[in-house]
Design a protein around this motif. Structure first.
Motif, PDB file in Angstrom:
ATOM      1  N   HIS A 221     -10.291   8.760  10.549  1.00 51.13           N
ATOM      2  CA  HIS A 221     -10.442   9.945   9.852  1.00 51.13           C
ATOM      3  C   HIS A 221     -11.239   9.787   9.033  1.00 51.13           C
ATOM      4  O   HIS A 221     -10.769   9.212   8.123  1.00 51.13           O
TER       5      HIS A 221
ATOM      6  N   GLN B 229      -4.372  13.517   3.212  1.00 58.81           N
ATOM      7  CA  GLN B 229      -3.742  14.796   3.376  1.00 58.81           C
ATOM      8  C   GLN B 229      -3.843  15.243   1.597  1.00 58.81           C
ATOM      9  O   GLN B 229      -4.778  14.199   0.951  1.00 58.81           O
TER      10      GLN B 229
ATOM     11  N   ASP C 212      -5.729   6.051   4.856  1.00 56.90           N
ATOM     12  CA  ASP C 212      -4.925   6.057   5.933  1.00 56.90           C
ATOM     13  C   ASP C 212      -6.436   7.166   6.856  1.00 56.90           C
ATOM     14  O   ASP C 212      -6.824   7.577   5.750  1.00 56.90           O
TER      15      ASP C 212
ATOM     16  N   GLU D   6      -7.861  14.889  11.348  1.00 57.68           N
ATOM     17  CA  GLU D   6      -6.615  14.227  12.164  1.00 57.68           C
ATOM     18  C   GLU D   6      -5.161  14.806  11.395  1.00 57.68           C
ATOM     19  O   GLU D   6      -4.521  14.655  11.946  1.00 57.68           O
ATOM     20  N   GLU D   7      -4.959  15.172  10.051  1.00 58.74           N
ATOM     21  CA  GLU D   7      -3.775  15.413   9.872  1.00 58.74           C
ATOM     22  C   GLU D   7      -4.007  16.434   9.848  1.00 58.74           C
ATOM     23  O   GLU D   7      -2.484  15.957   9.660  1.00 58.74           O
TER      24      GLU D   7
ATOM     25  N   GLN E  40       1.479   2.319   7.879  1.00 53.22           N
ATOM     26  CA  GLN E  40       2.044   2.945   7.190  1.00 53.22           C
ATOM     27  C   GLN E  40       3.859   3.304   7.487  1.00 53.22           C
ATOM     28  O   GLN E  40       4.206   3.820   7.738  1.00 53.22           O
TER      29      GLN E  40
ATOM     30  N   HIS F  50       0.600   8.485   2.880  1.00 51.41           N
ATOM     31  CA  HIS F  50       1.020   9.827   2.639  1.00 51.41           C
ATOM     32  C   HIS F  50       0.796   9.817   1.268  1.00 51.41           C
ATOM     33  O   HIS F  50       2.290  10.823   1.502  1.00 51.41           O
TER      34      HIS F  50
HETATM   35 MN    MN Z   1      -2.431  10.779   8.001  1.00 48.99          MN
END
Ligand code: MN
Ligand code: GLV
Ligand code: MN
Length: 419
Positions: free
Chosen positions: A92, A96, A103, A137-138, A205, A392
């Motif tokens: 994606h 965030q 990410d 996605e988030e 992550q 994040h």
């Molecule tokens: Mn994420």
């Protein structure tokens, strides 16, 4: 599984570390924050600019681009068999609000790097190879999360998704129209087109790979998760005059709820994850008793039984604690744990071994679009380490060497699946 016409180990030699690092840096300029991260939330202007940039790169290399009813963006390198379903990869472009530079976007650009490497190596695959940038996605701006992959997989209703609103009341329908207008027009296709396989590369992550000095995570599956939005309604009143016994204080009620939820989710083994990521107290004035609190619950566990049992206990618990206020509990997302396909897991493990990269099998604590692809086609994921396991967060970092290693493993895996 058939053998590739190009010997194993060929395509990864064409995976270009500098080119991938440059593309990551170019994307990181879109929505760049002062602290070195990105704010490129789903269906924002920045999301539209990122899609336009990727589309431009794709068209310049002669790849086909397409979209669908929720704005998923597909970049395809044709295969030799026009009837073969694509082997898909991607992730994606949304982030965030205080997100990092890797990410999601890493998986999209690692996939794009593989398309370029295939092109540079002159390798023909039987199946098309397709990179997808899934929409939202988030789930930070619009819930549910993973709406692009879930709609593709037939797990959500388009009208329900288009009607979802962000905290400012803007609908997915309106935001999507504005975002798509920023990228060049392209053909649209239906949801649920067949896929031969799906492999997603992502930063871990978490801290495990780095702590163990390993380069590649061979991902076995993703834990289950349930998200809730809770709205506690009390009564606004004067802070100086209203006796405590007469108050309907939404904040005090919400506080009792959070304490009880922490007890419910207490886990001596530290496997349950429970997060209250949004907590709004309204009207937000120092001398008014809060009349409303809106908060979110993100609850996860790898065991389907725990996901069901603890998740099902949440709403009754909150209702039992609501007086003298009232409460509304809405479950915004539900996903069971998934196991990835053994053949894809093995292909990833073999690719890491072929390239001499240290690796381990591991689960994913984070959600990914791969969770929605797993029931549709053989699916797997590749993790690379990120610094201090932090994500994040605007300081999120993955080294160019690790980004390259993950893309090389992705390349070998996709070729093996696409021959
Ligand atoms: Mn994420
Ligand atoms: C995705 O970022 C998640 O919430 O796991
Ligand atoms: Mn992600």
């Amino acid at each position: 599984m058939a053998l590739s016409p190009a010997p194993a180990g060929t395509v990864s030699r064409f995976v270009n570390q500098a080119r991938l690092a440059q593309r990551l840096a170019d994307m990181a300029r879109i929505g760049a924050t002062a602290k070195g991260g990105v704010n490129r939330q789903a269906l924002s202007v920045e999301d539209g600019q990122a899609r336009a940039l990727l589309t431009g790169w794709a068209v310049a290399r002669g790849f086909d681009v397409a979209t669908d009813g929720i704005g998923n963006l597909f970049v395809r390198r044709a295969g030799s068999n026009p009837d073969a379903a694509p082997v898909m990869t991607g992730s994606h472009l949304d982030s965030q609000p205080t997100g990092g530079r890797y990410d999601g976007v890493y998986g999209v650009l690692a996939g794009f790097e593989v398309l370029e490497a295939l092109e540079d190596a002159g390798i023909t695959t039987r199946h098309p190879v397709e990179v997808v940038a899934w929409t939202n996605e988030e789930g930070s701006r619009f819930q549910p999360y993973c709406m692009g992959s879930a709609l593709f997989a037939g797990k959500m209703d388009l009208e329900m998704v288009l009607a979802c609103t962000d905290p400012k009341g803007i609908s997915v329908r309106d935001a999507l129209a504005e975002t798509l207008a920023l990228a060049p027009p392209m053909p649209s296709r239906p949801f649920g087109t067949p896929a031969a396989a799906y492999v997603e590369a992502h930063i871990e992550q978490g801290p495990r790979l780095e702590a163990e000095g390993l380069t590649i995570g061979v991902v076995q599956g993703i834990q289950g998760s349930r998200w809730f939005q809770v709205e506690v309604t009390g009564q606004e009143a004067h802070a100086g005059t209203t006796p405590h016994g007469a108050r309907k204080d939404a904040f005090q009620t919400a506080l009792r709820m959070v304490t009880a939820l922490n007890d419910l989710m207490h886990d001596p083994d530290d496997i349950i994850r429970c997060t209250f990521g949004r907590f709004e107290v309204l009207p937000g004035s120092p001398n008014t008793v809060p009349g409303k609190v809106i908060f979110t619950i993100d609850f996860r566990h790898p065991d389907a039984g725990v996901v069901k049992e603890k998740g099902d206990a949440i709403a009754p618990l909150l209702h039992s604690l609501a007086a003298p206020c009232t409460v509304m509990v809405k479950e915004t997302s539900t996903t069971a744990p998934v196991d990835f396909d053994p053949l894809v897991v093995e292909a990833v493990r073999d690719a890491a071994g072929l390239l001499g990269l240290s690796h381990r099998d591991m689960p994913s604590g984070a959600n990914h679009d791969a969770k929605f692809m797993a029931p549709r086609c053989p699916t797997g994921m590749i993790f690379i380490p990120c610094k201090d396991g932090i994500s994040h967060n605007e300081v999120e970092y993955a080294s160019p060497e690790h980004c390259h290693a993950g893309a090389a493993v992705l390349a070998e895996t996709l070729v093996r699946l696409a021959v």
